[in-house]
Design a protein around this motif. Structure first.
Motif, PDB file in Angstrom:
ATOM      1  N   GLU A 124       0.843  -1.218   0.000  1.00 24.23           N
ATOM      2  CA  GLU A 124       0.000   0.000   0.000  1.00 24.23           C
ATOM      3  C   GLU A 124       0.870   1.256   0.000  1.00 24.23           C
ATOM      4  O   GLU A 124       0.572   2.231  -0.693  1.00 24.23           O
ATOM      5  CB  GLU A 124      -0.898   0.024   1.248  1.00 24.23           C
ATOM      6  CG  GLU A 124      -2.059  -0.952   1.205  1.00 24.23           C
ATOM      7  CD  GLU A 124      -2.767  -1.039   2.557  1.00 24.23           C
ATOM      8  OE1 GLU A 124      -3.945  -0.652   2.612  1.00 24.23           O
ATOM      9  OE2 GLU A 124      -2.146  -1.475   3.548  1.00 24.23           O
ATOM     10  N   LEU A 125       1.929   1.223   0.815  1.00 18.24           N
ATOM     11  CA  LEU A 125       2.815   2.388   0.887  1.00 18.24           C
ATOM     12  C   LEU A 125       3.511   2.619  -0.452  1.00 18.24           C
ATOM     13  O   LEU A 125       3.629   3.762  -0.913  1.00 18.24           O
ATOM     14  CB  LEU A 125       3.850   2.189   2.000  1.00 18.24           C
ATOM     15  CG  LEU A 125       4.769   3.380   2.256  1.00 18.24           C
ATOM     16  CD1 LEU A 125       3.992   4.565   2.834  1.00 18.24           C
ATOM     17  CD2 LEU A 125       5.911   2.988   3.205  1.00 18.24           C
ATOM     18  N   SER A 126       3.935   1.536  -1.084  1.00 16.36           N
ATOM     19  CA  SER A 126       4.583   1.626  -2.390  1.00 16.36           C
ATOM     20  C   SER A 126       3.625   2.258  -3.410  1.00 16.36           C
ATOM     21  O   SER A 126       3.979   3.217  -4.113  1.00 16.36           O
ATOM     22  CB  SER A 126       4.995   0.221  -2.853  1.00 16.36           C
ATOM     23  OG  SER A 126       5.191   0.185  -4.238  1.00 16.36           O
ATOM     24  N   ALA A 127       2.414   1.728  -3.473  1.00 14.63           N
ATOM     25  CA  ALA A 127       1.446   2.228  -4.458  1.00 14.63           C
ATOM     26  C   ALA A 127       1.158   3.713  -4.224  1.00 14.63           C
ATOM     27  O   ALA A 127       1.153   4.511  -5.175  1.00 14.63           O
ATOM     28  CB  ALA A 127       0.155   1.416  -4.377  1.00 14.63           C
ATOM     29  N   ALA A 128       0.957   4.093  -2.960  1.00 14.59           N
ATOM     30  CA  ALA A 128       0.585   5.475  -2.665  1.00 14.59           C
ATOM     31  C   ALA A 128       1.739   6.444  -2.941  1.00 14.59           C
ATOM     32  O   ALA A 128       1.561   7.462  -3.612  1.00 14.59           O
ATOM     33  CB  ALA A 128       0.136   5.597  -1.205  1.00 14.59           C
ATOM     34  N   THR A 129       2.933   6.125  -2.425  1.00 18.28           N
ATOM     35  CA  THR A 129       4.032   7.100  -2.548  1.00 18.28           C
ATOM     36  C   THR A 129       4.529   7.202  -3.991  1.00 18.28           C
ATOM     37  O   THR A 129       4.895   8.283  -4.442  1.00 18.28           O
ATOM     38  CB  THR A 129       5.207   6.757  -1.602  1.00 18.28           C
ATOM     39  OG1 THR A 129       5.660   5.423  -1.861  1.00 18.28           O
ATOM     40  CG2 THR A 129       4.800   6.893  -0.148  1.00 18.28           C
ATOM     41  N   CYS A 130       4.513   6.085  -4.725  1.00 16.48           N
ATOM     42  CA  CYS A 130       4.968   6.144  -6.119  1.00 16.48           C
ATOM     43  C   CYS A 130       3.963   6.912  -6.983  1.00 16.48           C
ATOM     44  O   CYS A 130       4.350   7.692  -7.863  1.00 16.48           O
ATOM     45  CB  CYS A 130       5.224   4.751  -6.683  1.00 16.48           C
ATOM     46  SG  CYS A 130       6.642   3.930  -5.908  1.00 16.48           S
TER      47      CYS A 130
END
Ligand SMILES: [Zn+2]
Length: 293
Positions: free
Chosen positions: A277-283
């Motif tokens: 989730e963090l990867s998807a959001a920050t990218c």
């Protein structure tokens, strides 16, 4: 493996001269698929562009750092306008205001004459431009020069449609006030954000963002973790600010983009979300902010 970006790295610094290719390979092995090399002067910005041309994973931001304001040419705009046309120049930066080491603070200290200052924790703090003027006049002149070049660079950002990487230290209100008239045209990312949640909200209010470094992993970084916890998942990015601010367990050593992995693990814990989730959001946030990324 979750993918992350290092949105603020000083890859042109001599720290990496000996093992540059290995540094980039380690980043990619750790899932750090894109890195933005941030300019601090025209020369540094040119070097960032050369790196971006050579390495597909590297992008460049071009700009003049406020701590080196006294060395800046009187008009930065023509040179920056030219660089902004490059397909891998994704932002203007880093730019802003830094009142941490003013000329008046330099007098009578352990190292007389501020040209001889050595780098300290965090960013370089070289304040240059010695004179025999009263210190209050020197401070005013230094702050004015910072404001002048910040303004020029905001103008180029507005003209070229690029967003800005903002550096501020001990100058939050002035930085926000100078950026505010550009809201709607230019967004900023307040990099290495270490302010409280209230100040984070004031940044978001003008359409800007924040980004977090390895400080989130520090034992004494609870105030930053509190701000991370309060920041909406789609309003921040991750960065190393390498070679500075290596996260735990590398604290005190040279930092490098691969360590976004350690930063992401701590941030995911604080946000109580998965790395995916963090990867998807920050990218996604980074690709919308740095549109050429
Ligand atoms: Zn930086």
């Amino acid at each position: 493996m979750p993918i992350f970006y290092d949105t603020h790295a000083h890859l042109d610094y001599p720290d990496y001269a000996g093992d540059f290719a290995e540094v980039i390979a380690r980043a990619q092995a750790a899932g750090i698929s894109k890195m933005i090399s941030i300019g601090t002067s025209l020369d540094s910005s040119e070097r960032a562009i050369r790196l971006a041309e050579k390495f597909p994973a590297i992008y460049a931001a071009v700009g003049w750092h406020p701590s080196d304001a006294m060395k800046a040419p009187s008009d930065l705009r023509p040179a920056l306008r030219g660089m902004c046309k490059h397909p891998k120049v994704v932002a203007i930066g880093e730019i802003g205001l830094d009142y941490h080491k003013l000329p008046s603070g330099m007098h009578g200290g352990p190292s007389p004459g501020f040209a001889t200052l050595s780098p300290s924790d965090g960013e370089r703090d070289g304040v240059r431009g010695i004179s025999s003027m009263p210190t209050s006049t020197e401070d005013a002149r230094y702050k004015q020069k910072q404001a002048d070049i910040f303004q020029q660079q905001l103008e180029v950002a507005a003209e070229t449609g690029l967003n800005c990487v903002i550096h501020q230290r001990d100058a939050f209100d002035d930085t926000l006030a100078q950026l505010k008239p550009f809201a709607g045209k230019v967004r900023g990312v307040f990099h290495c954000f270490g302010e409280n949640a209230d100040r984070m909200r004031r940044v978001l209010e003008i359409g800007s963002l924040v980004s977090f470094t390895g400080i989130v992993t520090f034992k004494n970084g609870q105030n930053v973790r509190d701000t991370v916890a309060a920041t909406p998942l789609d309003k921040f990015m991750l960065e190393t600010d390498c070679p500075y601010l290596a996260p735990v367990p590398y604290r005190g050593k040279r930092c490098e983009p691969a360590y976004v992995k350690e930063i992401s693990e701590t941030v995911a814990q604080v946000k109580n979300c998965s790395l995916e989730e963090l990867s998807a959001a920050t990218c996604k946030t980074a690709r919308e902010f740095f549109r050429k990324l």
